[in-house]
Design an enzyme around this catalytic site. Structure first.
Site, PDB file in Angstrom:
ATOM      1  N   ILE A  14     -20.312  10.569 -33.714  1.00  0.00           N
ATOM      2  CA  ILE A  14     -20.512  11.351 -32.315  1.00  0.00           C
ATOM      3  C   ILE A  14     -21.566  10.611 -31.454  1.00  0.00           C
ATOM      4  O   ILE A  14     -21.541  10.514 -30.435  1.00  0.00           O
ATOM      5  CB  ILE A  14     -21.203  12.694 -32.859  1.00  0.00           C
ATOM      6  CG1 ILE A  14     -21.123  13.559 -31.672  1.00  0.00           C
ATOM      7  CG2 ILE A  14     -22.774  12.567 -33.441  1.00  0.00           C
ATOM      8  CD1 ILE A  14     -20.146  14.096 -31.021  1.00  0.00           C
ATOM      9  N   SER A  36     -30.365   3.680 -38.736  1.00  0.00           N
ATOM     10  CA  SER A  36     -29.195   3.611 -39.517  1.00  0.00           C
ATOM     11  C   SER A  36     -29.331   3.273 -40.935  1.00  0.00           C
ATOM     12  O   SER A  36     -29.394   1.921 -41.116  1.00  0.00           O
ATOM     13  CB  SER A  36     -28.021   2.827 -38.544  1.00  0.00           C
ATOM     14  OG  SER A  36     -27.135   2.648 -39.560  1.00  0.00           O
ATOM     15  N   LYS A  91     -25.621  19.548 -32.672  1.00  0.00           N
ATOM     16  CA  LYS A  91     -25.460  20.840 -32.961  1.00  0.00           C
ATOM     17  C   LYS A  91     -24.810  20.623 -34.536  1.00  0.00           C
ATOM     18  O   LYS A  91     -24.350  19.776 -34.737  1.00  0.00           O
ATOM     19  CB  LYS A  91     -24.446  21.652 -32.000  1.00  0.00           C
ATOM     20  CG  LYS A  91     -23.235  20.944 -31.902  1.00  0.00           C
ATOM     21  CD  LYS A  91     -21.929  20.919 -32.561  1.00  0.00           C
ATOM     22  CE  LYS A  91     -21.564  21.850 -33.513  1.00  0.00           C
ATOM     23  NZ  LYS A  91     -20.336  21.888 -34.125  1.00  0.00           N
ATOM     24  N   ASP A 169     -17.884  25.507 -38.473  1.00  0.00           N
ATOM     25  CA  ASP A 169     -18.348  24.374 -37.742  1.00  0.00           C
ATOM     26  C   ASP A 169     -17.753  24.004 -36.127  1.00  0.00           C
ATOM     27  O   ASP A 169     -18.607  23.740 -35.213  1.00  0.00           O
ATOM     28  CB  ASP A 169     -17.785  22.931 -38.557  1.00  0.00           C
ATOM     29  CG  ASP A 169     -18.540  21.840 -37.909  1.00  0.00           C
ATOM     30  OD1 ASP A 169     -19.729  21.307 -38.034  1.00  0.00           O
ATOM     31  OD2 ASP A 169     -17.864  21.069 -37.518  1.00  0.00           O
TER      32      ASP A 169
END
Lengths: 313, 313
Positions: A14, A36, A91, A169
């Protein structure tokens, strides 16, 4: 006025598909760092293995965007707020209701902006639907979110593990739109949760809502299904008392009134999210919307569970 | 200054055993009416069949105490607040998280006092424990709530129906104490919910909490059991880093430090509740504590369910 600097925490799909292009296109933030653990890099941007390392190395950083899996978002957001950073959270913004309310308190104490970025709310068709429903006169609302989990979450066992949300989800995206477009709150009156016998979270769910006022006179329902082959459906159908029918489809991207498409825009959700985040920071306020997470917790709390066939990839 | 007038809505066991005597003894409210669909009466106090009838007949009424079953509390509290009344709600204050947050908003808009009366919090031993824990230095916390459902809720099938809370009905009292005595929030990290194969809510539950800070260094756990024969246990045991052990027992009524009882008062919970309600009204503020209900919703959300033997009375 120069742009705030931003650290992107968690560089998964995402982040690469949506956040990085939107940060670049909207030019409201200067991307200053990536976090990361896997060592994903971008030319000209330093990568850190942990948020703590980034915060130590870049004390003047202004903001973070938390794009990690939900389970660790609470801890990372607390860490960022306490270090004086503004925070955007993907989210769902937390794993539990308690975590989310705690974050709201942390942001207030820190005097920093917290933004729960429910991306599905950021569609022009959602705004247009909200405007059409503002006066009430709603006869019924039917939410249908049917997708193929094998196509969208292939092999992701975490989604069916306890706390992994299951079909909620994607379903929570639907609820984030529902609560945005309706002029009154809705409450979970009953729910049926179908859980594979070898998993912990629902693969299908049906929710019945009770509207807070007669601005909505008839049923409000949601059906979430994770086993939909063929055509995928992310739609909300509203019947108005005056006979009109609104079809909000493609996950909130298109609106048709009585079959005539009135809004159909290309995907601009994340660009609007970064503009909104910047605007919140400039105004010194937060935007914390807990209602979609509340409704999921409520469905778990009052829902009836039924065991269904085992699910395997 | 004369006392505010109060209407008692729902005249069941808890209202007769606790609310009515406490209203009389504390003399902070003038009992002006009862609402009882079953027609329960008291000498000199009018009884109405519904709250709406009472509100219409007594427009100058100041406050209500909502003692009905949880499922209808939200609607009645909204009705009372919109009619300009202050409202006290028995625990749990609503059936769902969304309902409770909606009530908080209604109270704010109405400019009236809303008080979520978690009765177990109103014990001197709870205050004393809170004071001892205020500085942190907590090594572990173990909540044990074991009672016999056949003795305390005989034949009450609603408690095992969807939305009926099951063993969380007493367990939420334990959590209302836990969140009151700890100096930092806790979050549900994992939960195991044992649900009888012929019922919808847990008959036993184990919760693992994650403290928000190292004020609590070790495990925080809760064990709720509805099938305890013989001695009934409602206790919270705290081990301090300095070696002391606190035993908060009898549902929050007694505190022992290293085995020496330091607080053991007779049951005064509801008298303190009515004094507090009056004080809130006089100060023009609300006291809405959503944390116990959040934690139950979180346990439902992230918990693993296991089917256990059928339960019959």
């Amino acid at each position: 006025m120069s742009n705030p600097t931003l650290g992107l925490v968690g560089v998964g799909k995402i982040a690469r598909d949506q956040h990085l292009p939107s940060i670049a296109e909207t030019a409201r933030f200067d991307l200053a760092a990536l976090v990361s653990p896997e060592g994903v890099t971008l030319p000209g941007v330093p990568t850190f293995r942990s948020q703590a390392e980034m915060l130590a190395a870049l004390p003047d950083l202004d903001a973070v965007a938390i794009c990690t899996p939900p389970g660790v978002r609470h801890g990372l957001t607390v860490e960022a707020l306490r270090a004086g950073k503004h925070a955007l959270i993907e989210k769902p913004p937390a794993a539990t209701v308690s975590e989310l309310h705690d974050l709201a308190g942390e942001a207030e104490r820190a005097g920093r902006t917290l933004f729960t970025a429910w991306h599905s709310q950021f569609n022009p068709a959602v705004d247009a639907t909200r405007a059409l429903l503002a006066g009430g006169g709603i006869r019924s609302v039917a939410v249908t979110w049917r997708e193929d989990v094998r196509r969208w979450h292939p092999g992701q066992d975490w989604i069916f593990a306890a706390g992994g949300f299951g079909v909620f989800d994607p379903g929570i995206n639907a609820l984030s739109i529902l609560t945005r477009i309706l002029p009154v709150p809705v409450f979970v009156q009953a729910a049926e949760l179908l859980v594979p016998e070898n998993r912990d979270t629902p693969i299908e769910a049906r929710l019945d809502f009770r509207p807070a006022s007669d601005a909505v006179s008839g049923p409000v329902t949601a059906h979430f299904d994770f086993l939909q082959l063929g055509e995928q459906t992310w739609s909300i159908v509203v019947e108005m008392a005056d006979g009109r029918r609104l079809d909000l489809t493609r996950g909130g991207a298109s609106l048709a009134v009585d079959g005539v498409v009135t809004v159909a825009e290309p995907d601009t959700e994340y660009r609007r999210i970064y503009r909104h985040f910047r605007d919140l920071i400039d105004r010194g306020v937060s935007d914390v919307d807990a209602t979609p997470l509340h409704l999921i917790a409520d469905a778990y709390s009052v829902g009836r569970r039924r065991s269904v066939a085992a699910f395997d990839w």
